[in-house]
Design an enzyme around this catalytic site. Structure first.
Site, mmCIF file in Angstrom:
data_model
loop_
_atom_site.group_PDB
_atom_site.id
_atom_site.type_symbol
_atom_site.label_atom_id
_atom_site.label_comp_id
_atom_site.label_asym_id
_atom_site.label_seq_id
_atom_site.Cartn_x
_atom_site.Cartn_y
_atom_site.Cartn_z
ATOM 1 C CB CYS A 18 -61.134 -44.752 -9.094
ATOM 2 S SG CYS A 18 -59.615 -44.815 -8.132
ATOM 3 C CD GLU A 44 -64.400 -60.816 -12.399
ATOM 4 O OE1 GLU A 44 -65.462 -61.311 -12.774
ATOM 5 O OE2 GLU A 44 -64.096 -59.631 -12.624
ATOM 6 C CB CYS A 73 -58.067 -51.096 -17.664
ATOM 7 S SG CYS A 73 -56.729 -50.753 -16.602
ATOM 8 C CB CYS A 78 -54.310 -58.702 -14.813
ATOM 9 S SG CYS A 78 -55.062 -57.391 -13.866
ATOM 10 C CB CYS A 94 -62.646 -48.194 -11.047
ATOM 11 S SG CYS A 94 -62.210 -49.854 -10.532
ATOM 12 C CB CYS A 130 -61.210 -51.113 -4.432
ATOM 13 S SG CYS A 130 -59.820 -49.968 -4.358
HETATM 14 S S1 SF4 Z 1 -58.982 -48.049 -10.086
HETATM 15 FE FE1 SF4 Z 1 -60.528 -49.286 -9.024
HETATM 16 S S2 SF4 Z 1 -59.400 -50.961 -8.086
HETATM 17 FE FE2 SF4 Z 1 -57.895 -49.393 -8.659
HETATM 18 S S3 SF4 Z 1 -57.700 -48.092 -6.827
HETATM 19 FE FE3 SF4 Z 1 -59.296 -47.140 -8.062
HETATM 20 S S4 SF4 Z 1 -61.212 -48.018 -7.283
HETATM 21 FE FE4 SF4 Z 1 -59.552 -49.330 -6.581
#
Ligand code: SF4
Length: 338
Positions: A114, A90, A329, A103, A117, A110
């Site tokens: 986090c 995306e 975000c 963006c 996220c 990933c």
């Molecule tokens: S915020 Fe999301 S995309 Fe960014 S590093 Fe952390 S887990 Fe990965």
């Protein structure tokens, strides 16, 4: 055939040179493709017919295929692109009065995990190639026809975990014969991979580090990568980061309701960043059905900002774009969790 968007100018020069062409032919192609958005070799009128035929047999434009387009009431647009091997990445286009920002994503999924996220919840699938990163911009450019003035590496993935391809994409974005985006118009947002940060050419882009907590205990909880690169390592990097007189490092701080948005958190953050020339970007958390966190109360966001301003920091509150289309975000990639 070589995918055009994977090639830096130097690589294109080498490729064409290997077939006996002069170097300037690569510059000509860059100007047509990135400068004039011409993707048909037959329309490149300052190149002879014979050469156009040769280039057509050597190169193709590796646009991504569009899987979905969602428009937000605030004007931003989320694009879902399908890669050749069937994954969806995306990108979010954010038109504003004085700029149009894209963006871009750098990975499918990933590794960083986090807690706040959605992309982190997917886990890691694979890195995007430099061509797939550049192609997000070129595909959007071709679809909407507007000039994209700024690029932020804040989409799916940790850009510095795919460093080689991200650096290559930045080189293509910044090439004076191509899109010619200046350093100040390209931003990498990272969870703080300090070793990789040290290797980024200092004048190639703006660095934004996603901090989100002012002590290691809380940061360990929100961002597991903090166990490898704790706050002191990040601050040590930031103190020595002086690409030029005008540049400042940016710290991003996602404010999550009742997790890291108290006045005590703000005071701790002010103390932590003391002596570092920086800008602080406060991002009120965007809720997602896949994550058990809440957005902060508006009053708490302003109180947090006020403390930082009183302590002498430049602290802005980032208005989240595209919340109604899950494009804000931390919200990208939710289709993988459905
Ligand atoms: S915020 Fe999301 S995309 Fe960014 S590093 Fe952390 S887990 Fe990965």
């Amino acid at each position: 055939m070589e995918p055009f968007f994977d090639l830096t100018l130097k690589e294109l020069e080498l490729l064409l040179g290997a077939c006996g062409n002069e170097r300037y032919r690569a510059k000509q192609l860059f100007k047509w493709v990135y400068g004039k958005s011409v993707f048909d070799f037959d329309l490149m009128t300052d190149i002879s017919k014979g050469l156009r035929k040769l280039f057509k047999s050597m190169l193709y434009f590796n646009f991504l295929s569009v899987e979905s387009t969602k428009r937000s009431c605030d004007g931003s647009v989320k694009f879902g692109f399908k890669t050749e091997d069937g994954y969806v990445v995306e990108s979010v286009l954010m038109p504003e009065k004085d700029r149009t920002t894209l963006c871009v994503s750098t990975q499918i999924g990933c590794k960083m995990g986090c807690k706040f996220c959605v992309t982190g919840k997917i886990g890691f699938i694979r890195d995007l190639t430099a061509g797939e990163i550049v192609s997000q911009l070129m595909t959007v450019k071709r679809l909407v026809g507007t000039k994209i003035t700024n690029v932020v590496f804040m989409g799916m993935g940790e850009p510095l975990d795919n460093l080689k391809n991200v650096i290559k994409a930045i080189e293509i974005f910044g090439d004076p014969f191509g899109l010619n985006l200046s350093k100040r118009r390209i931003t990498i947002s990272t969870s703080g991979l300090v070793d990789a940060l040290r290797t980024i050419p200092q004048k190639s882009c703006v660095i934004a580090i996603s901090l989100n907590a002012a002590d290691d205990e809380k940061r360990n909880y929100l961002m597991p990568i903090n166990r490898i690169y704790p706050l002191h390592a990040i601050l040590d990097f930031a103190r020595n980061y002086k690409p030029d007189k005008r540049s400042r490092i940016t710290f991003e701080y996602v404010l999550i309701g009742d997790i890291n948005d108290s006045q005590e958190d703000a005071l701790k953050l002010a103390d932590l960043l003391s002596g570092i020339r920086c800008k602080i970007n406060l991002i009120p958390y965007n809720e997602s059905p896949y994550i058990p966190f809440r957005s902060p109360e508006e009053a708490k966001v302003f109180a947090f900002q006020k403390i930082l301003l009183r302590k002498g920091y430049t602290a802005t509150i980032r208005k989240s774009k595209g919340q109604d289309i899950s494009a804000a975000c931390g919200q990208l990639g939710s289709h993988y969790l459905r």
